[in-house]
Structure formats: C-alpha cells, structure tokens
Write a protein that holds these residues in place. Structure first.
Motif, PDB file in Angstrom:
ATOM      1  N   UNK A  35       0.825  -1.216   0.000  1.00 39.61           N
ATOM      2  CA  UNK A  35       0.000   0.000   0.000  1.00 39.61           C
ATOM      3  C   UNK A  35       0.858   1.265   0.000  1.00 39.61           C
ATOM      4  N   UNK A  36       1.946   1.268   0.740  1.00 37.82           N
ATOM      5  CA  UNK A  36       2.841   2.429   0.733  1.00 37.82           C
ATOM      6  C   UNK A  36       3.364   2.655  -0.677  1.00 37.82           C
ATOM      7  N   UNK A  37       3.765   1.570  -1.347  1.00 39.38           N
ATOM      8  CA  UNK A  37       4.200   1.673  -2.745  1.00 39.38           C
ATOM      9  C   UNK A  37       3.100   2.222  -3.632  1.00 39.38           C
ATOM     10  N   UNK A  43       0.681   9.242  -5.878  1.00 39.36           N
ATOM     11  CA  UNK A  43       1.127  10.614  -5.675  1.00 39.36           C
ATOM     12  C   UNK A  43       1.984  11.072  -6.849  1.00 39.36           C
ATOM     13  N   UNK A  44       2.918  10.220  -7.261  1.00 43.34           N
ATOM     14  CA  UNK A  44       3.808  10.579  -8.365  1.00 43.34           C
ATOM     15  C   UNK A  44       3.039  10.801  -9.658  1.00 43.34           C
ATOM     16  N   UNK A  45       1.998  10.022  -9.863  1.00 47.55           N
ATOM     17  CA  UNK A  45       1.242  10.142 -11.108  1.00 47.55           C
ATOM     18  C   UNK A  45       0.223  11.272 -11.084  1.00 47.55           C
ATOM     19  N   UNK A  81       9.307  -0.540  -1.806  1.00 47.21           N
ATOM     20  CA  UNK A  81       7.847  -0.673  -1.692  1.00 47.21           C
ATOM     21  C   UNK A  81       7.182  -0.297  -3.015  1.00 47.21           C
ATOM     22  N   UNK A  82       7.666   0.752  -3.641  1.00 43.14           N
ATOM     23  CA  UNK A  82       7.118   1.199  -4.923  1.00 43.14           C
ATOM     24  C   UNK A  82       7.330   0.126  -5.993  1.00 43.14           C
ATOM     25  N   UNK A 109      -8.008   5.669  -1.494  1.00 44.79           N
ATOM     26  CA  UNK A 109      -6.887   6.289  -2.193  1.00 44.79           C
ATOM     27  C   UNK A 109      -6.261   5.364  -3.227  1.00 44.79           C
ATOM     28  N   UNK A 110      -6.540   4.061  -3.124  1.00 47.59           N
ATOM     29  CA  UNK A 110      -6.044   3.125  -4.128  1.00 47.59           C
ATOM     30  C   UNK A 110      -6.887   3.310  -5.379  1.00 47.59           C
TER      31      UNK A 110
END
Length: 172
Positions: A35-37, A43-45, A81-82, A109-110
C-alpha cells in the motif's frame, strides 16, 4: 488429563497460535508495504506538487515519516515498496477485500480504475501472500524476467524455502 498432558496441550496450543500470529503480522506488514508503494505511485502520477519534490521525493517522504516515528521507511525501503507495488499488481484484490478491515479512507486512495488481468504464469495472490514474507518479495522483485520470477515463487512455496535458500538458489 494428568499434569504432563496439561502442559503438553498448553505448549502445543501456544506453538500453533503463535504461528498464526506471526503469519498474520507478516501478511499485514507485506500489505502495508504494498500500500505504501501504491500511495507513492498514486502521488507521483497525480500529485499536484510533485514537480517541487522531483528526484528528492523519497528522501522527503522518508524524513517526514521518520519525524512521525515510523520505522523502516528509508528512501531505499520506500523505493523497494514502490517496486513491489509495480511488480505485484495482483494484490489489489486482496487489499480491496473487506475481510481485512482496512479503513475505507485508506482503500479510497487506491486507484479505483485499476483492473488486474492475470497472466498464465500468475500464482494466486492469496497463496503468494500467505506463503512468502516481504523479505522473499524483496529478493523476487530483483528478478526482471516475469517467467523466471514465477519459477522462483513456485519453488519458494513448494520447497518452503526461506530467504537464505532463495538467495542461494538464485546464485546458481
């Protein structure tokens, strides 16, 4: 039941239930890492201020989480993790199951648009999660070839390999 039988029953019960507890903790930590990944990728996208962070994003996240007293969240771990999230997208089904009692604000958030299409080589995600630790996955994500990775997943499960055995087998 005599005294010896009583203590034997207590010992057996303790051993069995302690094993379940360890497995539950392992599954929880593995899903936490996935989930952290996922959160980092989302966030990055889609992150509005991602340009401000640039290449220092993982260091900034790590620093902020360390201030919040979270452990094992170095930039290298966050990167792992990502990568774990990217290589094992099939865990989305497990994460979205309500039986895990994951709060809705976390699941929300997923990405709801994510659809996983299993390939012929994919192993049942629940089998992977219940059989392998995150340390196994940390080794497996280093294998670029999906077919080769799948081979080692199967061997780890069938042979009940520990992480040391996985590393040893990969060297040959």
């Amino acid at each position: 039941m005599n005294f010896g039988q009583l203590t034997q029953q207590i010992t057996l019960t303790h051993g069995a239930l302690q094993g379940y507890a360890v497995k539950a903790i392992n599954i929880g930590l593995t899903l936490r890492n996935w989930l952290i990944g996922c959160f980092i990728m989302e966030y990055e996208q889609r992150g509005e201020d991602r340009a401000a962070y640039g290449e220092y994003l993982l260091e900034k996240i790590s620093s902020s989480l360390a201030q919040r007293k979270l452990k094992n969240v170095s930039a290298a771990e966050l990167s792992r993790f990502r990568q774990f999230y990217i290589i094992y997208p099939q865990f989305i089904g497990i994460v979205s199951q309500t039986s895990l009692d994951i709060p809705e604000q976390i699941l929300g958030t997923v990405s709801q648009e994510f659809v996983f299409t299993p390939k012929k080589t994919d192993i049942d995600p629940e089998k992977l999660l219940s059989s392998l630790s995150f340390s196994h996955f940390s080794e497996l994500i280093k294998i670029a070839n999906p077919l080769k990775r799948s081979f080692y997943e199967i061997e780890c499960i069938n042979g009940t390999w520990g992480v040391r055995e996985l590393r040893r087998q990969r060297r040959y």
